[in-house]
Design a protein around this motif. Structure first.
Motif, mmCIF file in Angstrom:
data_model
loop_
_atom_site.group_PDB
_atom_site.id
_atom_site.type_symbol
_atom_site.label_atom_id
_atom_site.label_comp_id
_atom_site.label_asym_id
_atom_site.label_seq_id
_atom_site.Cartn_x
_atom_site.Cartn_y
_atom_site.Cartn_z
ATOM 1 N N MET A 1 0.799 -1.160 0.080
ATOM 2 C CA MET A 1 0.032 -0.038 0.038
ATOM 3 C C MET A 1 1.023 1.291 0.001
ATOM 4 N N GLU A 2 0.613 2.462 -0.706
ATOM 5 C CA GLU A 2 1.418 3.632 -1.110
ATOM 6 C C GLU A 2 0.576 4.364 -0.162
ATOM 7 N N MET A 3 1.508 5.458 0.713
ATOM 8 C CA MET A 3 0.901 6.362 1.543
ATOM 9 C C MET A 3 1.294 7.695 0.597
ATOM 10 N N GLU A 4 0.616 8.849 1.020
ATOM 11 C CA GLU A 4 1.081 9.945 0.414
ATOM 12 C C GLU A 4 2.177 10.570 1.417
ATOM 13 N N LYS A 5 3.193 11.220 0.623
ATOM 14 C CA LYS A 5 4.255 11.448 1.035
ATOM 15 C C LYS A 5 4.685 13.055 0.312
ATOM 16 N N ASP A 6 4.848 14.283 1.185
ATOM 17 C CA ASP A 6 5.182 15.336 0.947
ATOM 18 C C ASP A 6 4.193 15.888 -0.376
ATOM 19 N N GLY A 7 2.829 15.348 -0.283
ATOM 20 C CA GLY A 7 1.758 15.693 -0.917
ATOM 21 C C GLY A 7 1.834 14.947 -2.541
ATOM 22 N N THR A 8 2.474 14.009 -2.522
ATOM 23 C CA THR A 8 2.659 13.165 -3.530
ATOM 24 C C THR A 8 2.113 11.611 -3.424
ATOM 25 N N LEU A 9 1.731 11.090 -4.485
ATOM 26 C CA LEU A 9 1.223 9.622 -4.277
ATOM 27 C C LEU A 9 1.479 8.943 -5.607
ATOM 28 N N PRO A 10 2.564 7.934 -5.519
ATOM 29 C CA PRO A 10 2.786 7.144 -6.868
ATOM 30 C C PRO A 10 1.737 6.124 -6.929
ATOM 31 N N PHE A 11 1.213 5.897 -8.119
ATOM 32 C CA PHE A 11 0.238 5.023 -8.403
ATOM 33 C C PHE A 11 0.777 4.308 -9.827
ATOM 34 N N LEU A 12 1.131 3.135 -9.993
ATOM 35 C CA LEU A 12 1.538 2.570 -11.231
ATOM 36 C C LEU A 12 2.372 3.595 -11.865
ATOM 37 N N GLU A 13 2.345 3.900 -13.005
ATOM 38 C CA GLU A 13 3.213 4.758 -13.625
ATOM 39 C C GLU A 13 3.000 6.229 -13.574
#
Length: 170
Positions: A1-13
C-alpha cells in the motif's frame, strides 16, 4: 500500500500531486532506481526499432502528464534521448511525429499489396526496402538470428506424450 508523502502519491506509472489551488495534478512516475537507459541510438538495430523507443516514451508523457507538467517531461525526455545516443535530428523528428494530428490515415490506394519480412542487415536492408517500396510492397525488418538462438534450446524435451505425463501402456 502506498501512502501520500510530501503531497505526492505514486500509483503505477503516475505520480499524483496536490496543487496549491487544491486540485490534483499528475505526471510520469519513475522509481528512484530508474536509470533512463533504453535502446542505444548507436545500436545495430533498424531505425524504426529505435524510433519506437522514443515514441513510446513520448506517448506515455502525452497520455499521463497534465498540461502544466508536460514541458518539464519533454525536457527530461530530450535529455534522456541525448544520453542514449540519439541525434538532434532523430529527437526533433520524434517530437514532430508525436505532436502532429493523427488525421492522416492510409488511403485505400496507398495500402501495400504485400508485406516482406526480412532480417535486418545494416548494409543492404535499406536498399532492398527502397526497391520493394517502388513496387508497393511494405518491408518489415526483424533482428537477425543469433548463434545462441540456433544452438541453445530453451526448453528440454521431457518425453511426455500424454496430458497426464503417464505413457500409454495399454
Amino acid at each position: 500500500m502506498e501512502m501520500e508523502k510530501d503531497g505526492t502519491l505514486p500509483f503505477l506509472e503516475i505520480l499524483i500531486h496536490r496543487k496549491k489551488v487544491g486540485s490534483l495534478g499528475h505526471k510520469v512516475y519513475r522509481k528512484p532506481t530508474d536509470t533512463d537507459l533504453y535502446l542505444s541510438g548507436q545500436s545495430h538495430h533498424h531505425s524504426p526499432q529505435r524510433i519506437v523507443v522514443m515514441s513510446k516514451l513520448l506517448h506515455q508523457a502525452q497520455s499521463i502528464t497534465d498540461e502544466e507538467s508536460l514541458p518539464a517531461e519533454i525536457c527530461h525526455l530530450k535529455t534522456t534521448y541525448r544520453q542514449n545516443g540519439y541525434s538532434e535530428k532523430e529527437i526533433s523528428l520524434a517530437l514532430k511525429r508525436a505532436f502532429k494530428d493523427r488525421k492522416g490515415t492510409l488511403a485505400e490506394e496507398n495500402k501495400p499489396i504485400a508485406n516482406a519480412c526480412l532480417p535486418y542487415i545494416s548494409t543492404i536492408s535499406g536498399k532492398i526496402s527502397s526497391v520493394l517500396e517502388k513496387h508497393n510492397i511494405r518491408t518489415i525488418h526483424k533482428p537477425p538470428q543469433t548463434l545462441r538462438n540456433k544452438l541453445v534450446r530453451i526448453k528440454g524435451d521431457f518425453g511426455l506424450k500424454t496430458s497426464g505425463g503417464l505413457p500409454n501402456s495399454m
